[in-house]
Design an enzyme around this catalytic site. Structure first.
Site, PDB file in Angstrom:
ATOM      1  N   TYR A   1       0.820  -1.110  -0.053  1.00  0.00           N
ATOM      2  CA  TYR A   1      -0.027   0.100   0.141  1.00  0.00           C
ATOM      3  C   TYR A   1       0.887   1.207   0.090  1.00  0.00           C
ATOM      4  CZ  TYR A   1      -4.901  -0.935   0.504  1.00  0.00           C
ATOM      5  OH  TYR A   1      -6.347  -1.082   0.292  1.00  0.00           O
TER       6      TYR A   1
ATOM      7  N   GLU B   1      -0.626   4.782  -0.261  1.00  0.00           N
ATOM      8  CA  GLU B   1      -1.515   5.941  -0.817  1.00  0.00           C
ATOM      9  C   GLU B   1      -0.579   7.442  -0.309  1.00  0.00           C
ATOM     10  OE1 GLU B   1      -4.722   5.534   2.130  1.00  0.00           O
ATOM     11  OE2 GLU B   1      -5.742   4.359   0.776  1.00  0.00           O
TER      12      GLU B   1
ATOM     13  N   ASP C   1      -6.467  14.295 -24.961  1.00  0.00           N
ATOM     14  CA  ASP C   1      -6.599  12.995 -24.718  1.00  0.00           C
ATOM     15  C   ASP C   1      -5.771  12.166 -25.704  1.00  0.00           C
ATOM     16  OD1 ASP C   1      -7.122  10.277 -24.440  1.00  0.00           O
ATOM     17  OD2 ASP C   1      -9.385  10.637 -24.033  1.00  0.00           O
TER      18      ASP C   1
ATOM     19  N   THR D   1      -3.677   6.631 -21.688  1.00  0.00           N
ATOM     20  CA  THR D   1      -3.421   5.353 -21.211  1.00  0.00           C
ATOM     21  C   THR D   1      -2.003   5.237 -21.407  1.00  0.00           C
ATOM     22  OG1 THR D   1      -4.208   4.468 -23.442  1.00  0.00           O
ATOM     23  CG2 THR D   1      -5.996   4.527 -21.754  1.00  0.00           C
TER      24      THR D   1
ATOM     25  N   LYS E   1      -1.775   0.817 -25.387  1.00  0.00           N
ATOM     26  CA  LYS E   1      -1.892   1.038 -26.719  1.00  0.00           C
ATOM     27  C   LYS E   1      -0.688   1.414 -27.444  1.00  0.00           C
ATOM     28  CE  LYS E   1      -6.613   3.117 -25.872  1.00  0.00           C
ATOM     29  NZ  LYS E   1      -6.720   3.158 -24.569  1.00  0.00           N
TER      30      LYS E   1
ATOM     31  N   ARG F   1      -1.315  -1.916 -18.591  1.00  0.00           N
ATOM     32  CA  ARG F   1      -2.619  -1.084 -18.743  1.00  0.00           C
ATOM     33  C   ARG F   1      -2.754  -0.291 -17.586  1.00  0.00           C
ATOM     34  NH1 ARG F   1      -4.890  -4.210 -22.668  1.00  0.00           N
ATOM     35  NH2 ARG F   1      -6.872  -2.890 -22.607  1.00  0.00           N
TER      36      ARG F   1
END
Length: 430
Positions: A53, A55, A200, A227, A230, A236
């Site tokens: 974790y 955060e 984008d 992203t 691609k 991903r």
């Protein structure tokens, strides 16, 4: 990988991993939003960083034990900034959709107007498709193509809409538009109405990183979302790049262009996400390293060359293409006009022979989105495997044959066998 899978105790999942690897090896991935990652990225994405974790952000975490995660994430940030010429990078978004949501919320308040591309003309679901949460939160106004035969955006319409609606944000970018945008005109229009200018670039990030296409930051854009898979060929995930001054303050800053980095960081965490996926961020860091190598520029140029060869061969064999060609990695074909078939029918026929495409709407599509008039295909994945311009003609011949014999299972099996033998000459990255 086979040795690792063989040791798995869950034999059902192990079997499906092997089956998927076989499917990918024995066919040709023509969906333009898909690609293959390197072995290094696979290792990072499956590493022990999945256990941790983290955060917060590097040096500003809410959990202890961050000496390694901080370094991984900072490497990803620094490499992304250098790759795209950004002042700041947030590499935590789990997806492109979350990156867009964070970007919009960082600058806009509920009910604010966003000027975005008409969805059937190439815009993405996160650009305000009815039924999405983002469409409920913001007011979307649409611009589109002036001429679907050439793909020219109607910049006069775009300016008129901007002057009329005074959008808070002007959004460029697309998911099914085969041409390049005029970034200078976007900047001129957004500047005239005082709007934040966002690109984008999810589909073309790798082509921008590989210097095969123009970088919107060079034309005055304030923010880019993307992203990391691609054309960028990473794991991903998503990312937000901004211009502006990086601040260490946790206080809510004013909504100024200079404060974009802080506004974005606060909106990603704690605004929309909790703990980042550090194993995926490790894969992103490797992706940015790989994209900075000279070989990646050769790859990006080859993607474009293959796409143009694919488009040319398709038009020569009876496919009607939206915009009559391509400037990027993708091709959109109107198969209803070409063959009297829906995109779903063509997608299903090509699936049976190991050629994967996706059904797609065309501009102002008269058919339903579930059975649209078009298909979308492209060259990022097959270029990764080593295919060249000379191979595109053969792919189109197989496509044409599969469509013609779509109801003949025996003939489809023969075509599938031929495609498999061809595909096996081009191993997956390992």
């Amino acid at each position: 990988m086979d040795d690792v899978v063989a040791q798995m105790k869950d034999k059902e999942i192990a079997r499906l991993i092997v089956a998927e690897e076989k499917r990918q090896q024995n066919g040709l991935e023509l969906i333009p939003s898909e690609n293959y990652v390197s072995r290094d990225i696979q290792i990072a994405a499956g590493s022990v960083f999945t256990n941790k974790y983290s955060e917060g952000y590097p040096k500003k975490r809410y959990y202890g034990g961050q000496e390694n995660t901080d370094q991984v994430e900072q490497l990803a940030i620094d490499r992304a900034k250098a790759l795209f010429g950004a002042d700041h990078a947030n590499v935590q978004p789990h997806s492109g959709a979350l990156a867009n949501a964070a970007a919009f919320h960082a600058w806009c308040d509920y009910g604010d107007t966003i000027l975005a591309m008409e969805l059937s003309h190439g815009g993405h679901l996160t650009h305000g498709r009815p039924g999405t949460v983002l469409a409920e939160q913001f007011n979307y106004v649409r611009y589109g193509m002036k001429d679907v035969e050439t793909g020219e955006i109607d910049y006069q319409q775009l300016r008129s809409l901007a002057l009329k609606h005074k959008p808070k944000l002007v959004l460029a970018g697309f998911s099914s538009f085969p041409r390049e945008l005029d970034y200078a005109k976007f900047h001129e229009i957004a500047d005239e109405v005082g709007a934040l200018l966002v690109m984008d670039m999810a589909h073309i990030a790798g082509l921008i990183a590989g210097k095969a296409l123009k970088n919107p930051f060079d034309y005055g854009f304030h923010m880019m979302t993307t992203t990391t898979h691609k054309t960028l060929r990473g794991p991903r995930g998503g990312m937000i790049l901004t211009k502006g001054k990086v601040s260490s303050s946790w206080r809510a800053p004013e909504k100024t262009m200079e404060n974009l980095p802080t506004l974005v960081d606060r909106k990603v965490f704690p605004g929309l996400q909790g703990g980042p996926l550090e194993h995926i961020i490790a894969g992103k860091a490797i992706c940015f390293y790989e994209a900075a190598q000279p070989a990646f520029q050769l790859y990006a140029r080859q993607v474009l060359a293959n796409a143009q060869a694919l488009a040319k061969a398709m038009m020569q064999h009876g496919f009607k293409l939206v915009t009559n060609g391509t400037d990027n990695h993708m091709v959109v074909a109107d198969v209803y006009k070409s063959f009297g078939l829906t995109g779903r029918e063509v997608q299903d026929a090509l699936d049976k022979v190991g050629l994967n495409v996706n059904m797609n709407v065309i501009p102002d599509d008269p058919l339903a989105a579930t059975k649209p008039s078009g298909i979308r295909l492209g060259t990022p994945a097959i270029t990764t495997r080593g295919l060249k311009e000379s191979d595109m003609e053969q792919i189109v011949l197989w496509m044409q044959e599969a469509i013609e014999h779509r109801n003949d299972d025996a003939r489809l099996a023969q075509i599938c066998n031929t495609v498999q033998k061809f595909s096996q000459q081009f191993p997956l990255p390992s």
